[in-house]
Scaffold this motif. Structure first.
Motif, PDB file in Angstrom:
ATOM      1  N   GLY A 100       4.084  18.129  -5.319  1.00 53.05           N
ATOM      2  CA  GLY A 100       2.959  17.206  -5.192  1.00 53.05           C
ATOM      3  C   GLY A 100       3.277  15.980  -4.354  1.00 53.05           C
ATOM      4  N   ALA A 101       4.099  16.145  -3.314  1.00 55.16           N
ATOM      5  CA  ALA A 101       4.454  15.015  -2.455  1.00 55.16           C
ATOM      6  C   ALA A 101       3.251  14.578  -1.623  1.00 55.16           C
ATOM      7  CB  ALA A 101       5.617  15.392  -1.543  1.00 55.16           C
ATOM      8  N   ASP A 102       3.215  13.294  -1.285  1.00 55.16           N
ATOM      9  CA  ASP A 102       2.159  12.784  -0.406  1.00 55.16           C
ATOM     10  C   ASP A 102       2.385  13.217   1.036  1.00 55.16           C
ATOM     11  OD1 ASP A 102       0.808  11.060  -2.425  1.00 55.16           O
ATOM     12  OD2 ASP A 102       2.738  10.015  -2.392  1.00 55.16           O
ATOM     13  N   LEU A 103       3.652  13.393   1.410  1.00 52.31           N
ATOM     14  CA  LEU A 103       4.033  13.701   2.783  1.00 52.31           C
ATOM     15  C   LEU A 103       5.236  14.625   2.763  1.00 52.31           C
ATOM     16  CD1 LEU A 103       3.994  13.057   5.917  1.00 52.31           C
ATOM     17  CD2 LEU A 103       5.522  11.143   5.371  1.00 52.31           C
ATOM     18  N   ILE A 104       5.295  15.566   3.702  1.00 51.82           N
ATOM     19  CA  ILE A 104       6.434  16.468   3.832  1.00 51.82           C
ATOM     20  C   ILE A 104       7.002  16.309   5.235  1.00 51.82           C
ATOM     21  CG2 ILE A 104       7.237  18.860   3.793  1.00 51.82           C
ATOM     22  CD1 ILE A 104       4.932  19.487   1.891  1.00 51.82           C
ATOM     23  N   VAL A 105       8.325  16.192   5.341  1.00 54.70           N
ATOM     24  CA  VAL A 105       8.975  16.109   6.643  1.00 54.70           C
ATOM     25  C   VAL A 105      10.071  17.163   6.727  1.00 54.70           C
ATOM     26  CG1 VAL A 105       8.474  13.644   6.887  1.00 54.70           C
ATOM     27  CG2 VAL A 105      10.642  14.357   5.869  1.00 54.70           C
ATOM     28  N   GLN A 106      10.295  17.642   7.959  1.00 53.70           N
ATOM     29  CA  GLN A 106      11.380  18.583   8.230  1.00 53.70           C
ATOM     30  C   GLN A 106      12.242  18.012   9.343  1.00 53.70           C
ATOM     31  OE1 GLN A 106      10.704  23.141   7.667  1.00 53.70           O
ATOM     32  NE2 GLN A 106       9.014  22.398   8.906  1.00 53.70           N
ATOM     33  N   THR A 107      13.562  18.105   9.163  1.00 52.58           N
ATOM     34  CA  THR A 107      14.457  17.526  10.164  1.00 52.58           C
ATOM     35  C   THR A 107      15.281  18.604  10.877  1.00 52.58           C
ATOM     36  OG1 THR A 107      16.021  17.010   8.366  1.00 52.58           O
ATOM     37  CG2 THR A 107      14.595  15.237   9.133  1.00 52.58           C
ATOM     38  N   GLY A 108      14.588  19.606  11.400  1.00 50.54           N
ATOM     39  CA  GLY A 108      15.201  20.523  12.346  1.00 50.54           C
ATOM     40  C   GLY A 108      15.846  21.767  11.790  1.00 50.54           C
ATOM     41  N   ASP A 109      16.241  22.637  12.737  1.00 50.75           N
ATOM     42  CA  ASP A 109      16.848  23.943  12.468  1.00 50.75           C
ATOM     43  C   ASP A 109      15.953  24.799  11.586  1.00 50.75           C
ATOM     44  OD1 ASP A 109      18.964  23.371  14.074  1.00 50.75           O
ATOM     45  OD2 ASP A 109      20.506  23.497  12.535  1.00 50.75           O
ATOM     46  N   MET A 110      14.711  24.947  12.017  1.00 53.46           N
ATOM     47  CA  MET A 110      13.796  25.839  11.311  1.00 53.46           C
ATOM     48  C   MET A 110      14.168  27.304  11.542  1.00 53.46           C
ATOM     49  SD  MET A 110      12.406  22.809  11.880  1.00 53.46           S
ATOM     50  CE  MET A 110      11.778  22.854  13.567  1.00 53.46           C
ATOM     51  N   ALA A 155       0.818  -1.215   0.000  1.00 55.50           N
ATOM     52  CA  ALA A 155       0.000   0.000   0.000  1.00 55.50           C
ATOM     53  C   ALA A 155       0.854   1.269   0.000  1.00 55.50           C
ATOM     54  CB  ALA A 155      -0.938   0.002   1.207  1.00 55.50           C
ATOM     55  N   LEU A 156       2.122   1.153   0.441  1.00 57.43           N
ATOM     56  CA  LEU A 156       3.004   2.329   0.476  1.00 57.43           C
ATOM     57  C   LEU A 156       3.887   2.412  -0.757  1.00 57.43           C
ATOM     58  CD1 LEU A 156       4.138   2.284   4.238  1.00 57.43           C
ATOM     59  CD2 LEU A 156       2.246   3.550   3.197  1.00 57.43           C
ATOM     60  N   ASN A 157       3.758   1.464  -1.666  1.00 55.11           N
ATOM     61  CA  ASN A 157       4.565   1.484  -2.881  1.00 55.11           C
ATOM     62  C   ASN A 157       4.234   2.731  -3.709  1.00 55.11           C
ATOM     63  OD1 ASN A 157       6.528   0.120  -4.598  1.00 55.11           O
ATOM     64  ND2 ASN A 157       4.839  -0.097  -6.048  1.00 55.11           N
ATOM     65  N   GLY A 158       5.266   3.504  -4.066  1.00 49.09           N
ATOM     66  CA  GLY A 158       5.053   4.732  -4.822  1.00 49.09           C
ATOM     67  C   GLY A 158       4.827   5.965  -3.967  1.00 49.09           C
ATOM     68  N   LEU A 159       4.871   5.820  -2.615  1.00 46.69           N
ATOM     69  CA  LEU A 159       4.692   6.966  -1.724  1.00 46.69           C
ATOM     70  C   LEU A 159       5.799   7.986  -1.970  1.00 46.69           C
ATOM     71  CD1 LEU A 159       2.973   7.940   0.797  1.00 46.69           C
ATOM     72  CD2 LEU A 159       4.899   7.132   2.173  1.00 46.69           C
ATOM     73  N   ARG A 160       5.420   9.262  -2.076  1.00 48.52           N
ATOM     74  CA  ARG A 160       6.381  10.337  -2.358  1.00 48.52           C
ATOM     75  C   ARG A 160       6.512  11.228  -1.130  1.00 48.52           C
ATOM     76  NH1 ARG A 160       6.847  12.275  -7.733  1.00 48.52           N
ATOM     77  NH2 ARG A 160       5.986  14.281  -7.109  1.00 48.52           N
ATOM     78  N   ILE A 161       7.767  11.403  -0.687  1.00 54.60           N
ATOM     79  CA  ILE A 161       8.060  12.182   0.517  1.00 54.60           C
ATOM     80  C   ILE A 161       9.013  13.318   0.165  1.00 54.60           C
ATOM     81  CG2 ILE A 161       9.017  12.138   2.849  1.00 54.60           C
ATOM     82  CD1 ILE A 161       8.420   9.149   2.946  1.00 54.60           C
ATOM     83  N   ALA A 162       8.634  14.545   0.519  1.00 53.45           N
ATOM     84  CA  ALA A 162       9.523  15.700   0.359  1.00 53.45           C
ATOM     85  C   ALA A 162      10.236  15.945   1.684  1.00 53.45           C
ATOM     86  CB  ALA A 162       8.736  16.932  -0.060  1.00 53.45           C
ATOM     87  N   HIS A 163      11.543  16.102   1.609  1.00 47.12           N
ATOM     88  CA  HIS A 163      12.370  16.262   2.805  1.00 47.12           C
ATOM     89  C   HIS A 163      13.017  17.646   2.796  1.00 47.12           C
ATOM     90  CE1 HIS A 163      16.313  15.012   5.048  1.00 47.12           C
ATOM     91  NE2 HIS A 163      15.489  15.668   5.842  1.00 47.12           N
ATOM     92  N   LEU A 164      12.673  18.447   3.802  1.00 43.62           N
ATOM     93  CA  LEU A 164      13.277  19.762   3.999  1.00 43.62           C
ATOM     94  C   LEU A 164      14.087  19.736   5.283  1.00 43.62           C
ATOM     95  CD1 LEU A 164      10.566  20.243   2.296  1.00 43.62           C
ATOM     96  CD2 LEU A 164      10.703  22.599   3.112  1.00 43.62           C
ATOM     97  N   SER A 165      15.170  20.487   5.309  1.00 44.42           N
ATOM     98  CA  SER A 165      15.977  20.549   6.526  1.00 44.42           C
ATOM     99  C   SER A 165      16.733  21.867   6.575  1.00 44.42           C
ATOM    100  CB  SER A 165      16.966  19.380   6.573  1.00 44.42           C
ATOM    101  OG  SER A 165      17.557  19.262   7.855  1.00 44.42           O
ATOM    102  N   ASP A 166      16.983  22.336   7.786  1.00 41.94           N
ATOM    103  CA  ASP A 166      17.881  23.481   8.023  1.00 41.94           C
ATOM    104  C   ASP A 166      17.469  24.720   7.235  1.00 41.94           C
ATOM    105  OD1 ASP A 166      20.372  22.209   9.615  1.00 41.94           O
ATOM    106  OD2 ASP A 166      19.636  20.769   8.141  1.00 41.94           O
ATOM    107  N   VAL A 167      16.234  25.138   7.424  1.00 42.19           N
ATOM    108  CA  VAL A 167      15.767  26.377   6.788  1.00 42.19           C
ATOM    109  C   VAL A 167      16.501  27.585   7.360  1.00 42.19           C
ATOM    110  CG1 VAL A 167      13.774  27.893   6.467  1.00 42.19           C
ATOM    111  CG2 VAL A 167      13.522  25.416   6.219  1.00 42.19           C
ATOM    112  N   HIS A 168      16.701  27.605   8.670  1.00 37.94           N
ATOM    113  CA  HIS A 168      17.414  28.693   9.352  1.00 37.94           C
ATOM    114  C   HIS A 168      16.797  30.058   9.061  1.00 37.94           C
ATOM    115  CE1 HIS A 168      20.758  26.516  11.215  1.00 37.94           C
ATOM    116  NE2 HIS A 168      20.767  25.739  10.140  1.00 37.94           N
ATOM    117  N   ALA A 169      15.526  30.195   9.371  1.00 41.22           N
ATOM    118  CA  ALA A 169      14.886  31.509   9.251  1.00 41.22           C
ATOM    119  C   ALA A 169      15.658  32.507  10.102  1.00 41.22           C
ATOM    120  CB  ALA A 169      13.430  31.421   9.720  1.00 41.22           C
ATOM    121  N   GLY A 170      16.157  33.562   9.468  1.00 38.71           N
ATOM    122  CA  GLY A 170      16.987  34.514  10.196  1.00 38.71           C
ATOM    123  C   GLY A 170      17.504  35.592   9.271  1.00 38.71           C
TER     124      GLY A 170
END
Length: 396
Positions: A197-207, A163-178
């Motif tokens: 058009g990702a199915d899911l978006i994740v961020q891994t810190g340092d916003m 059921a997860l075959n073809g799942l699309r994930i967008a990965h953002l990291s270290d935006v560092h708003a400043g």
């Protein structure tokens, strides 16, 4: 070891000071000494923090990171001088070898050019330093200010639920708003991400980068970030420096799911996807596997037989804890690719603190992807390390 590193990084400034002091008139030496002391005040702060054991919080001191980082350009000057000397020595050695190995000696030309003087050498080295410095700085600033490039990658997992075959994930990291990441630029990044058009978006810190005053800018821009399965986020070290509670409130105000030493479980087409998020460690151990954080998070995470698990961590060293626990995929950031990369030899300053600088890694059946990040820390330069948004497609 701390003293060695301090002397190593400060040495170019001392050499430059001694060189200028010997060549300037007496009337100018007093001003040179004063300028040298003022310009090197940050090294005094670094020394105090280094020997008190709290160096890694140095970026909390406003604007000290850019000040120190620009001084590292002295090393570029020293490297260029060394390269010039080495090239000239190799050229002379080659000429000598050719003359010695020649079958018949040839007479020296009467008007053979003489070796350049020390003054000519320094002038040429200075021009070379200036030209290369301006060129690389211009390229680095442009590279840091540009919108992220999109890295598309297919990740294969034999045990991925159908059921997860073809799942699309967008990965953002270290935006560092400043100071180097405006609200307008963040809005463009959000549009760029949504367009994937990702199915899911994740961020891994340092916003956020140090100051809580930039949180409202981040919230206004990132509240428009959306995906069918949501946006899930974990903290980074700069978020803790900024103020953990304030950043978490901002993340939630932007409509994101925040995970800390726990799991966010998503049902997708009848299959469970567990997004395991861990805290940023309080220490600065290189490649810390974060065993305690992982054990705490996995206690409340469905087992591998019930959910496909993805670890969200700011520091890539957590992969050394995730792989033995059979977590199929770890997503991390933190290093920015070192913000400087030598493509010929494949080296980055990030190698000083981790073996996972950027890109894709594997351990057995487990995979890691380390984002080059979006923003910058310290000097707004990215040399051969463009910012990125990664888009993954999971397949069996």
């Amino acid at each position: 070891m701390a003293l060695i590193y301090l002397l190593l990084f400060a040495a170019p400034q001392v050499v430059l000071y001694l060189y200028l002091r010997e060549r300037l008139p007496l009337s100018a030496r007093r001003w040179l000494t004063l300028l040298f002391i003022v310009f090197n005040i940050p090294w005094g702060i670094v020394a105090v923090r280094m020997f008190s054991g709290s160096l890694w919080g140095i970026s909390r001191v406003p604007y000290i990171a850019p000040w120190i980082a620009w001084q590292f350009l002295g090393w570029i000057f020293c490297a260029l001088v060394a390269l010039y000397v080495l090239t000239k020595a190799v050229w002379r050695l080659g000429g000598w070898a050719v003359r010695k190995l020649g079958r018949s000696p040839t007479a020296e030309p009467l008007n053979r050019p003489t070796a350049i003087s020390r003054r000519q050498f320094l002038v040429r080295a200075t021009y070379a330093y200036g030209a290369v410095g301006v060129g690389f700085s211009a390229y680095g600033i442009w590279n840091a200010e540009r919108l992220p490039v999109i890295t598309r990658r297919t990740l294969v997992f034999p045990n991925l639920p159908p059921a997860l075959n073809g799942l699309r994930i967008a990965h953002l990291s270290d935006v560092h708003a400043g100071i180097h990441m405006s609200e307008a630029k963040m809005q463009e990044i959000v549009k760029q991400t949504n367009a994937l058009g990702a199915d899911l978006i994740v961020q891994t810190g340092d916003m956020i980068d140090i100051s809580q005053s930039f949180i409202p800018d981040y919230v206004r821009a990132f509240r428009d970030l959306h995906a069918p399965l949501g946006v899930v986020t974990c903290l980074g070290n700069h978020d803790r420096y900024t103020g953990e509670d304030a950043v978490v409130r901002g993340v939630k105000d932007a409509g994101q799911v925040f995970v800390k030493n726990g799991a966010h479980v998503i049902e997708h087409r009848g299959a469970a996807l567990a997004l395991v998020g861990i805290d940023d460690p309080r220490n600065w151990r290189a490649d810390d596997p974060q065993d305690d954080d992982l054990m705490q998070a996995l206690r409340v995470t469905p087992p591998a037989t019930e959910a496909f698990r993805i670890l969200l961590a700011h520091r890539p060293g957590s992969f050394d804890g995730a792989a033995p626990r059979d977590i199929p995929l770890t997503l991390a950031g933190h290093i920015h690719g070192g913000q400087f990369y030598l493509p010929v030899i494949g080296w980055s300053p990030g190698r000083l603190i981790t073996k996972y600088v950027m890109g894709h890694f594997t351990q057995g059946a487990s995979q890691l992807y380390v984002s080059r990040g979006i923003g910058v820390v310290g000097v707004p330069l990215r040399i051969f390390v463009p910012p990125e948004i990664a888009l993954f497609e999971l397949t069996r």
